[in-house]
Each structure stands twice: as structure tokens, then as C-alpha cells.
Design a protein around this motif. Structure first.
Motif, PDB file in Angstrom:
ATOM      1  N   PRO A 151      39.580  64.724  45.718  1.00  0.00           N
ATOM      2  CA  PRO A 151      40.658  65.036  46.673  1.00  0.00           C
ATOM      3  C   PRO A 151      41.256  63.803  47.349  1.00  0.00           C
ATOM      4  N   VAL A 152      40.529  62.658  47.331  1.00  0.00           N
ATOM      5  CA  VAL A 152      40.988  61.541  48.174  1.00  0.00           C
ATOM      6  C   VAL A 152      41.155  60.229  47.391  1.00  0.00           C
ATOM      7  N   ASN A 153      41.116  60.331  46.066  1.00  0.00           N
ATOM      8  CA  ASN A 153      41.146  59.113  45.220  1.00  0.00           C
ATOM      9  C   ASN A 153      40.022  58.146  45.571  1.00  0.00           C
TER      10      ASN A 153
ATOM     11  N   CYS B 117      44.570  56.424  49.140  1.00  0.00           N
ATOM     12  CA  CYS B 117      43.213  56.185  48.633  1.00  0.00           C
ATOM     13  C   CYS B 117      42.265  56.008  49.817  1.00  0.00           C
ATOM     14  N   ALA B 118      41.150  56.753  49.776  1.00  0.00           N
ATOM     15  CA  ALA B 118      40.161  56.706  50.874  1.00  0.00           C
ATOM     16  C   ALA B 118      39.100  55.637  50.637  1.00  0.00           C
ATOM     17  N   GLY B 119      39.352  54.719  49.714  1.00  0.00           N
ATOM     18  CA  GLY B 119      38.421  53.607  49.505  1.00  0.00           C
ATOM     19  C   GLY B 119      37.329  53.935  48.518  1.00  0.00           C
ATOM     20  N   LEU B 120      36.304  53.118  48.533  1.00  0.00           N
ATOM     21  CA  LEU B 120      35.194  53.338  47.601  1.00  0.00           C
ATOM     22  C   LEU B 120      34.612  54.726  47.832  1.00  0.00           C
ATOM     23  N   ASP B 121      34.126  55.320  46.761  1.00  0.00           N
ATOM     24  CA  ASP B 121      33.516  56.644  46.858  1.00  0.00           C
ATOM     25  C   ASP B 121      32.224  56.517  47.662  1.00  0.00           C
ATOM     26  N   LEU B 122      32.245  57.101  48.864  1.00  0.00           N
ATOM     27  CA  LEU B 122      31.108  56.938  49.775  1.00  0.00           C
ATOM     28  C   LEU B 122      29.818  57.531  49.200  1.00  0.00           C
ATOM     29  N   THR B 123      29.960  58.532  48.335  1.00  0.00           N
ATOM     30  CA  THR B 123      28.757  59.142  47.765  1.00  0.00           C
ATOM     31  C   THR B 123      28.057  58.184  46.787  1.00  0.00           C
TER      32      THR B 123
ATOM     33  N   ILE C  88      42.590  53.638  53.294  1.00  0.00           N
ATOM     34  CA  ILE C  88      41.474  53.192  54.128  1.00  0.00           C
ATOM     35  C   ILE C  88      40.531  52.297  53.314  1.00  0.00           C
ATOM     36  N   ALA C  89      40.012  51.252  53.971  1.00  0.00           N
ATOM     37  CA  ALA C  89      38.999  50.356  53.395  1.00  0.00           C
ATOM     38  C   ALA C  89      39.419  49.890  51.988  1.00  0.00           C
ATOM     39  N   GLY C  90      38.684  50.306  50.954  1.00  0.00           N
ATOM     40  CA  GLY C  90      39.053  49.880  49.601  1.00  0.00           C
ATOM     41  C   GLY C  90      40.488  50.267  49.239  1.00  0.00           C
ATOM     42  N   GLY C  91      40.983  51.359  49.812  1.00  0.00           N
ATOM     43  CA  GLY C  91      42.383  51.775  49.575  1.00  0.00           C
ATOM     44  C   GLY C  91      43.343  50.772  50.186  1.00  0.00           C
TER      45      GLY C  91
ATOM     46  N   LEU D 102      41.025  48.252  57.442  1.00  0.00           N
ATOM     47  CA  LEU D 102      39.662  47.981  56.963  1.00  0.00           C
ATOM     48  C   LEU D 102      38.699  48.273  58.117  1.00  0.00           C
ATOM     49  N   ASN D 103      37.943  49.357  57.975  1.00  0.00           N
ATOM     50  CA  ASN D 103      37.080  49.803  59.072  1.00  0.00           C
ATOM     51  C   ASN D 103      35.629  49.326  58.895  1.00  0.00           C
ATOM     52  N   GLU D 104      35.474  48.130  58.328  1.00  0.00           N
ATOM     53  CA  GLU D 104      34.130  47.684  57.945  1.00  0.00           C
ATOM     54  C   GLU D 104      33.163  47.532  59.107  1.00  0.00           C
ATOM     55  N   THR D 105      33.666  47.110  60.292  1.00  0.00           N
ATOM     56  CA  THR D 105      32.711  46.899  61.383  1.00  0.00           C
ATOM     57  C   THR D 105      32.101  48.226  61.836  1.00  0.00           C
TER      58      THR D 105
ATOM     59  N   TRP E 105      37.210  37.275  49.611  1.00  0.00           N
ATOM     60  CA  TRP E 105      38.443  37.621  48.883  1.00  0.00           C
ATOM     61  C   TRP E 105      39.186  38.765  49.562  1.00  0.00           C
ATOM     62  N   ILE E 106      38.442  39.621  50.272  1.00  0.00           N
ATOM     63  CA  ILE E 106      39.113  40.703  50.993  1.00  0.00           C
ATOM     64  C   ILE E 106      39.822  40.122  52.221  1.00  0.00           C
ATOM     65  N   ILE E 107      39.152  39.175  52.869  1.00  0.00           N
ATOM     66  CA  ILE E 107      39.782  38.503  54.008  1.00  0.00           C
ATOM     67  C   ILE E 107      41.026  37.744  53.524  1.00  0.00           C
TER      68      ILE E 107
ATOM     69  N   LYS F 124      25.445  59.711  58.705  1.00  0.00           N
ATOM     70  CA  LYS F 124      26.169  60.378  59.808  1.00  0.00           C
ATOM     71  C   LYS F 124      27.666  60.450  59.505  1.00  0.00           C
ATOM     72  N   TYR F 125      28.177  59.367  58.932  1.00  0.00           N
ATOM     73  CA  TYR F 125      29.615  59.287  58.653  1.00  0.00           C
ATOM     74  C   TYR F 125      30.019  60.366  57.639  1.00  0.00           C
ATOM     75  N   LEU F 126      29.197  60.502  56.587  1.00  0.00           N
ATOM     76  CA  LEU F 126      29.496  61.521  55.574  1.00  0.00           C
ATOM     77  C   LEU F 126      29.406  62.920  56.173  1.00  0.00           C
TER      78      LEU F 126
ATOM     79  N   LEU G 286      32.483  63.618  58.156  1.00  0.00           N
ATOM     80  CA  LEU G 286      33.641  63.939  57.315  1.00  0.00           C
ATOM     81  C   LEU G 286      33.557  65.398  56.840  1.00  0.00           C
ATOM     82  N   LYS G 287      32.336  65.812  56.446  1.00  0.00           N
ATOM     83  CA  LYS G 287      32.146  67.185  55.940  1.00  0.00           C
ATOM     84  C   LYS G 287      32.356  68.216  57.057  1.00  0.00           C
ATOM     85  N   SER G 288      31.866  67.860  58.288  1.00  0.00           N
ATOM     86  CA  SER G 288      31.886  68.869  59.351  1.00  0.00           C
ATOM     87  C   SER G 288      33.260  68.988  60.012  1.00  0.00           C
ATOM     88  N   LYS G 289      34.207  68.126  59.618  1.00  0.00           N
ATOM     89  CA  LYS G 289      35.553  68.205  60.210  1.00  0.00           C
ATOM     90  C   LYS G 289      36.159  69.594  60.038  1.00  0.00           C
ATOM     91  N   LYS G 290      35.814  70.190  58.863  1.00  0.00           N
ATOM     92  CA  LYS G 290      36.434  71.483  58.526  1.00  0.00           C
ATOM     93  C   LYS G 290      35.834  72.640  59.311  1.00  0.00           C
ATOM     94  N   ASN G 291      34.587  72.436  59.846  1.00  0.00           N
ATOM     95  CA  ASN G 291      33.911  73.564  60.520  1.00  0.00           C
ATOM     96  C   ASN G 291      34.371  73.725  61.974  1.00  0.00           C
TER      97      ASN G 291
END
Ligand SMILES: CCCCCCCCCCC/C=C/C(=O)SCCNC(=O)CCNC(=O)[C@H](O)C(C)(C)COP(=O)(O)OP(=O)(O)OC[C@H]1O[C@@H](n2cnc3c(N)ncnc32)[C@H](O)[C@@H]1OP(=O)(O)O
Length: 278
Positions: free
Chosen positions: A44-46, A82-88, A128-131, A151-154, A163-165, A268-270, A273-278
Motif C-alpha cells: 500500500p505504501v511502496n 514512498c514510505a521508505g524502506l520496508d519496516l517489516t 518519508i525516509a528512504g522515499g 528524513l525522520n532518522e533521529t 551519502w544520504i547527507i 512500538k513504531y510499527l 502505524l497499525k493502531s492508527k486505524k483502530n
């Protein structure tokens, strides 16, 4: 292999011809202009897993071989670029897969940032991030309103590698890079325009693509060789630095992700993201 057979008589409405190289990355080449629209297609988020990264890298390699005149990077999602690298893939990771993920991301960045033709990001939603890294690797960015980029790395507890910087320093002032990276800031579209993180705002996805086409058209009088040599001169140092330190860069990423506090945050972050819908 993407075919670049041009038929100049093709009517405007049929100018883009579909040339799907993989389900993950769709490619359409404008047969009149030689400009390719490359669409990320991993709902769903590339999220960028190894297959998605490799698929995009291959497409850029093929475009390079076929002397593409310009690239417009887009997304099949309605409101997400794109939501960046696949967090899973980075939470409780398989170690070999984690290494493959970062190696594929390095390879893709080297190709996209170093592309010998004009590259643009048609940001039809969040990046976001990788995106955001994908967008920053292009020469020009157009974004729709009410989206987020940064880039929300912190937040995660890791620091971006050199190279990202460099990709961000290429676009923003030194001061803005410091604020963006040290605060791990995510910017809304209008804020991103103010600091120069994006170049233009467009009303919708079609307009992002149109504005990217217009940007690429500005290069029609520029000699391809002069373009690519100048770009290499401007960006080559950052690319060489990564090329000569790929192993160190990989180890830094792997160690960062395996840090227990990063893993705890990711859990916690994952969940959040999942509980946003509840
Ligand atoms: C916190 C990590 C920071 C890392 C920064 C590092 C900086 C250096 C860059 C180089 C290294 C790159 C690392 C990365 O890219 S890590 C990925 C970081 N990405 C994010 O933090 C984005 C997270 N996602 C979101 O903020 C939102 O999803 C988004 C704004 C993009 C869209 O919101 P929306 O409300 O439209 O959609 P949902 O949030 O409901 O998401 C739909 C489903 O997709 C899942 N999802 C979202 N993002 C990811 C992802 N990156 N990987 C895998 N899956 C993702 C989300 O959980 C939903 O799943 P379900 O439908 O099953 O609930």
C-alpha cells in the motif's frame, strides 16, 4: 530490456507507451520525447524491500543503456510516493536479508544520483525516509499539497550515512540540512517549498508529471555528453566516497538497526502505524 523505438507520427494522446518491466516498477516511455515515467508499484505504501529496490535499479540501468532523455519517478498509490524502506524487513531482521536490503539501496542510489540524464520526482504524496532519499537523488522535485517529506532518522535513533547527507546537502542550505537532520524533521508541502526541499507544488498527480516534463524539456538544447560529464563532476565525489567504503557503510547500517534500542523503538513504531486505524 526497454525498447526505445521512436515513432514520431504517434498522436499526442498515445505518446506514452506502456512497457512494464516488472509488477513492482512500471515503465512508460514517451515515444516522441524519449522521457520515461517510472512508477513505483508496491501497495500500500511502496515500502522498499529488496525486490522493489532491485527492480527500480534495473529499470534505471536499462534507461541508461537506451540513452533515455529524462526520467519522471512517480507512484501508483493515490496519496503516497514512498514510505521508505520496508519496516517489516528491518524489525527483527534476518541478517542476510538486512545486508541485501542496504546493498540494494546503495546500488540504487549510485545509479539514480549518478544518472547521466535529467531525473525528476513527481511526488503525488508522502515521501518519508528512504522515499525522501529517492526524491533527493533526482534533479528536480514537484509535490502535491498536504503531503509530507523528510528524513525522520533521529526518531528511530540512527544517523543517516554520508551519502544520504550529501544528497540533502546538494539541495538545501547548510543551515537547513542541520535543522532537518538533527531534528529528524518531516515537512509539509508548503514548508518543503520554503526551504527548497521541493522545487514546485502541483495541484494533482497529472500536474506533477506535466511540470516534471517541462523541467526535462529545458535540457533539450543541452548536449547529453556535456550534461552527464557536468553532473558527474558535481556528484562524483559523494558517489566515489560510498563506492570506496561500501562495506563500512553497510556495517554501520547493520549495527544501527541491530541496536536493541532501535529494535524496541521499531516495535512500538510499527504498532503505532497499525493502531492508527483502530
Ligand atoms: C522511523 C524510521 C526512520 C528512518 C529514517 C532513516 C533516515 C535515513 C534514510 C535511510 C534509511 C532509510 C530508512 C527507512 O526508510 S525506514 C522507513 C521509515 N518510514 C517511515 O517512517 C514511514 C512510516 N509510514 C508512515 O508514516 C505512513 O504510513 C505514511 C505517512 C507513509 C502513510 O500514512 P497513511 O495513513 O496513508 O497509511 P498507513 O500509515 O495506514 O499505512 C498503510 C499500511 O502500510 C504500513 N506501512 C507504512 N509505512 C511502512 C513502511 N515503511 N514499511 C512497511 N509498512 C509500512 C502501515 O503499517 C499500514 O499497514 P496495515 O495496513 O497493515 O495497518
Amino acid at each position: 530490456m526497454i525498447s526505445f523505438l521512436m515513432r514520431r507520427t504517434i498522436p499526442r494522446c498515445r505518446a506514452y507507451s506502456s512497457q512494464t518491466t516488472s509488477e513492482l516498477t512500471k515503465v512508460e516511455v514517451n515515444e516522441k520525447t524519449g522521457v520515461a515515467v517510472v512508477t513505483l508499484n508496491r501497495p500500500p505504501v511502496n515500502g522498499l524491500n529488496v525486490a522493489a529496490l532491485r527492480s527500480l535499479e534495473k529499470v534505471i540501468g536499462d534507461l541508461e543503456t537506451n540513452k533515455c532523455k529524462g526520467l519522471i519517478l512517480s507512484s501508483s498509490s493515490k496519496n503516497i510516493f514512498c514510505a521508505g524502506l520496508d519496516l517489516t524487513e528491518i524489525y527483527k531482521p534476518d541478517q542476510e536479508k538486512l545486508k541485501s536490503l542496504w546493498t540494494a539501496f546503495q546500488d540504487l542510489w549510485i545509479k539514480l544520483y549518478g544518472a547521466s540524464f535529467p531525473t525528476t520526482a513527481a511526488l503525488n504524496g508522502h515521501a518519508i525516509a528512504g522515499g525522501c532519499v529517492l526524491a533527493l537523488s533526482c534533479d528536480y522535485r514537484v509535490m502535491v499539497p498536504n503531503s509530507s517529506i523528510g528524513l525522520n532518522e533521529t526518531e528511530l535513533g540512527i544517523s543517516p550515512t554520508a551519502w544520504i547527507i550529501a544528497s540533502m546537502q546538494n539541495v538545501l542550505s547548510k543551515r537547513s540540512v542541520e535543522l532537518a537532520l538533527l531534528q529528524g524533521r518531516i515537512y509539509k508541502t508548503n514548508q518543503a517549498l520554503e526551504i527548497g526541499l521541493i522545487d514546485e507544488i502541483a495541484n494533482d498527480k497529472d500536474e506533477t508529471i506535466k511540470k516534471c516534463e517541462e523541467f526535462i524539456a529545458k535540457y533539450s538544447r543541452v548536449q547529453s555528453l556535456a550534461f552527464s560529464l557536468t553532473k558527474r563532476e558535481l556528484r562524483g565525489k559523494a558517489i566515489s566516497e560510498l563506492t570506496s567504503n561500501r562495506q563500512g557503510d553497510l556495517q554501520f547500517f547493520v549495527d544501527s538497526i541491530n541496536n536493541p534500542s532501535v529494535q524496541k523503538f521499531l516495535e512500538k513504531y510499527l504498532q503505532s502505524l497499525k493502531s492508527k486505524k483502530n
